[in-house]
Scaffold this motif. Structure first.
Motif, short mmCIF file in Angstrom:
data_model
loop_
_atom_site.label_atom_id
_atom_site.label_comp_id
_atom_site.label_asym_id
_atom_site.label_seq_id
_atom_site.Cartn_x
_atom_site.Cartn_y
_atom_site.Cartn_z
N SER A 1 0.83 -1.21 0.00
CA SER A 1 0.00 0.00 0.00
C SER A 1 0.85 1.25 0.00
O SER A 1 0.58 2.21 -0.71
CB SER A 1 -0.92 0.01 1.23
OG SER A 1 -1.78 -1.09 1.20
N LEU A 2 1.92 1.25 0.81
CA LEU A 2 2.80 2.41 0.86
C LEU A 2 3.51 2.60 -0.47
O LEU A 2 3.66 3.73 -0.96
CB LEU A 2 3.82 2.24 1.98
CG LEU A 2 3.30 2.47 3.39
CD1 LEU A 2 4.38 2.09 4.40
CD2 LEU A 2 2.90 3.92 3.59
N SER A 3 3.95 1.50 -1.11
CA SER A 3 4.66 1.62 -2.38
C SER A 3 3.75 2.21 -3.44
O SER A 3 4.14 3.08 -4.21
CB SER A 3 5.16 0.25 -2.82
OG SER A 3 6.07 -0.28 -1.89
N LEU A 4 2.54 1.72 -3.50
CA LEU A 4 1.61 2.23 -4.50
C LEU A 4 1.23 3.66 -4.24
O LEU A 4 0.94 4.42 -5.16
CB LEU A 4 0.34 1.35 -4.52
CG LEU A 4 0.58 -0.10 -5.00
CD1 LEU A 4 -0.68 -0.91 -4.79
CD2 LEU A 4 1.02 -0.12 -6.45
N GLY A 5 1.26 4.08 -2.97
CA GLY A 5 0.85 5.44 -2.63
C GLY A 5 1.78 6.49 -3.18
O GLY A 5 1.40 7.64 -3.35
N GLY A 6 3.06 6.14 -3.45
CA GLY A 6 4.00 7.13 -3.96
C GLY A 6 3.89 7.34 -5.44
O GLY A 6 4.53 8.23 -5.99
N GLU B 1 5.89 14.10 -8.50
CA GLU B 1 7.30 14.04 -8.91
C GLU B 1 8.14 14.99 -8.08
O GLU B 1 9.25 14.66 -7.64
CB GLU B 1 7.42 14.38 -10.40
CG GLU B 1 6.84 13.31 -11.32
CD GLU B 1 6.85 13.75 -12.78
OE1 GLU B 1 7.13 14.95 -13.04
OE2 GLU B 1 6.57 12.91 -13.66
N LEU B 2 7.64 16.21 -7.84
CA LEU B 2 8.35 17.20 -7.04
C LEU B 2 8.57 16.69 -5.62
O LEU B 2 9.68 16.79 -5.06
CB LEU B 2 7.58 18.51 -7.01
CG LEU B 2 8.12 19.61 -6.10
CD1 LEU B 2 9.43 20.16 -6.66
CD2 LEU B 2 7.10 20.74 -5.94
N LEU B 3 7.53 16.12 -5.02
CA LEU B 3 7.63 15.66 -3.64
C LEU B 3 8.55 14.45 -3.51
O LEU B 3 9.32 14.35 -2.55
CB LEU B 3 6.23 15.32 -3.12
CG LEU B 3 5.28 16.52 -2.97
CD1 LEU B 3 3.87 16.04 -2.65
CD2 LEU B 3 5.78 17.47 -1.91
N LEU B 4 8.51 13.55 -4.47
CA LEU B 4 9.38 12.38 -4.41
C LEU B 4 10.84 12.77 -4.54
O LEU B 4 11.72 12.20 -3.87
CB LEU B 4 9.00 11.39 -5.53
CG LEU B 4 7.67 10.64 -5.33
CD1 LEU B 4 7.33 9.84 -6.58
CD2 LEU B 4 7.73 9.73 -4.12
N LYS B 5 11.15 13.76 -5.37
CA LYS B 5 12.53 14.22 -5.51
C LYS B 5 13.06 14.86 -4.23
O LYS B 5 14.26 14.84 -3.98
CB LYS B 5 12.62 15.23 -6.66
CG LYS B 5 12.48 14.62 -8.04
CD LYS B 5 12.57 15.71 -9.11
CE LYS B 5 12.41 15.11 -10.50
NZ LYS B 5 12.46 16.16 -11.55
N HIS C 1 12.14 5.34 1.96
CA HIS C 1 11.47 4.35 1.11
C HIS C 1 10.00 4.25 1.47
O HIS C 1 9.54 4.75 2.49
CB HIS C 1 12.15 2.98 1.26
CG HIS C 1 12.27 2.51 2.68
ND1 HIS C 1 11.32 1.74 3.30
CD2 HIS C 1 13.24 2.74 3.62
CE1 HIS C 1 11.68 1.49 4.55
NE2 HIS C 1 12.85 2.09 4.77
N HIS C 2 9.25 3.59 0.59
CA HIS C 2 7.82 3.37 0.75
C HIS C 2 7.05 4.67 0.99
O HIS C 2 6.34 4.81 1.99
CB HIS C 2 7.55 2.37 1.89
CG HIS C 2 8.07 1.00 1.63
ND1 HIS C 2 9.18 0.51 2.26
CD2 HIS C 2 7.67 0.04 0.77
CE1 HIS C 2 9.43 -0.71 1.84
NE2 HIS C 2 8.53 -1.03 0.92
N PRO C 3 7.17 5.64 0.09
CA PRO C 3 6.40 6.88 0.27
C PRO C 3 4.92 6.67 -0.02
O PRO C 3 4.54 5.86 -0.87
CB PRO C 3 7.03 7.83 -0.77
CG PRO C 3 7.51 6.90 -1.85
CD PRO C 3 7.99 5.66 -1.13
N VAL D 1 2.55 13.63 3.19
CA VAL D 1 3.56 12.68 2.70
C VAL D 1 4.02 11.80 3.85
O VAL D 1 4.62 12.29 4.82
CB VAL D 1 4.77 13.43 2.09
CG1 VAL D 1 5.78 12.42 1.54
CG2 VAL D 1 4.31 14.39 1.00
N ALA D 2 3.73 10.53 3.76
CA ALA D 2 4.22 9.55 4.73
C ALA D 2 5.37 8.79 4.09
O ALA D 2 5.31 8.42 2.92
CB ALA D 2 3.10 8.58 5.13
N VAL D 3 6.44 8.57 4.83
CA VAL D 3 7.60 7.88 4.27
C VAL D 3 8.40 7.22 5.40
O VAL D 3 8.45 7.72 6.52
CB VAL D 3 8.50 8.87 3.49
CG1 VAL D 3 9.13 9.90 4.40
CG2 VAL D 3 9.56 8.14 2.68
#
Length: 237
Positions: free
Chosen positions: A27-32, A47-51, A58-60, A109-111
């Protein structure tokens, strides 16, 4: 929705726990990731938040509000660039060719990642070395603001407050160690044209390396001096 029964039959508490872990991880992987039907604003904000996430996180899982498209070429940016990129994050969106934001997107954003703790109590004023620090894994978005994520950021600093064992260490609760402290005895080097003299003195200010501080000489004269090392000052005549 992901069903645990589709992953592993529930036969006993140990398998049930594994199933729950796998479900949470998926679930966490798909959430990112952006959904297939996501608009351009949502895709670019994600994309901005992941960068901006910390290295080795991991697992955002990213939840967005008000991320609908309001222009054909949205340009997202962090509303507060100095803030951490997880937890509650405000993202501004400019439309191409405009200098002012057109709208804002609220993100949660949970990570998962690592943060710095100490295995023992840290007292106020205590200097920090590498042996006092260790890494612990957990949800970064649940940490206090300014939680330290890299031990190198704390080594050589002094704590300004106490920390209990295993509690997250806050980067704002540490400062550089003074090389010269107020009212401490220091060695003052006086440099002039072709000569160098050393004498004892008393620092009247705290100072880091390179700071200019006041120092009282043995004759009671107050001079301005540069911090050159631990309890060492330089006066150029």
């Amino acid at each position: 929705m992901i069903r645990c029964s589709a992953l592993v039959p529930l036969r006993g508490p140990r398998l049930a726990a594994v199933c729950v872990y796998l479900c949470a991880t998926l679930s966490l992987s798909l959430g990112g990731e952006a959904r297939a039907d996501a608009g351009l604003t949502e895709t670019r904000v994600r994309e901005l938040l992941l960068k901006g996430l910390p290295a080795n996180s991991h697992h955002p899982k990213i939840e967005l509000h008000n991320a609908e498209d309001r222009c054909t070429d949205p340009r997202p940016y962090l509303q507060h660039p100095e803030q951490r990129g997880f937890g509650k994050v405000m993202v501004g969106v400019r439309c191409a060719g405009q200098s002012v934001p057109a709208y804002y997107v609220q993100a949660q954003v949970a990570v998962m990642g690592s943060y710095v703790v100490s295995p023992r109590r840290i007292a106020p004023g205590q200097a920090i070395d590498a042996d006092m620090l260790m890494m612990r894994s957990g949800p970064l978005d649940k940490l206090p603001a300014n939680a330290a994520l890299n031990p190198k950021d704390l080594i050589g600093l002094r704590a300004t407050r106490a920390f209990s064992p295993s509690s997250p260490l806050l980067s704002t609760a540490f400062r550089k160690a003074w090389l010269v402290e107020q009212n401490h005895q220091v060695t003052v080097q006086v440099q002039g044209l072709g000569f160098m003299l050393s004498r004892a003195g008393k620092a009247l200010d705290n100072g880091y390396l390179g700071d200019e501080v006041r120092v009282a000489s043995g004759r009671g004269k107050v001079l301005q001096a540069k911090v050159t090392g631990p309890d060492r000052l330089l006066v150029r005549d």
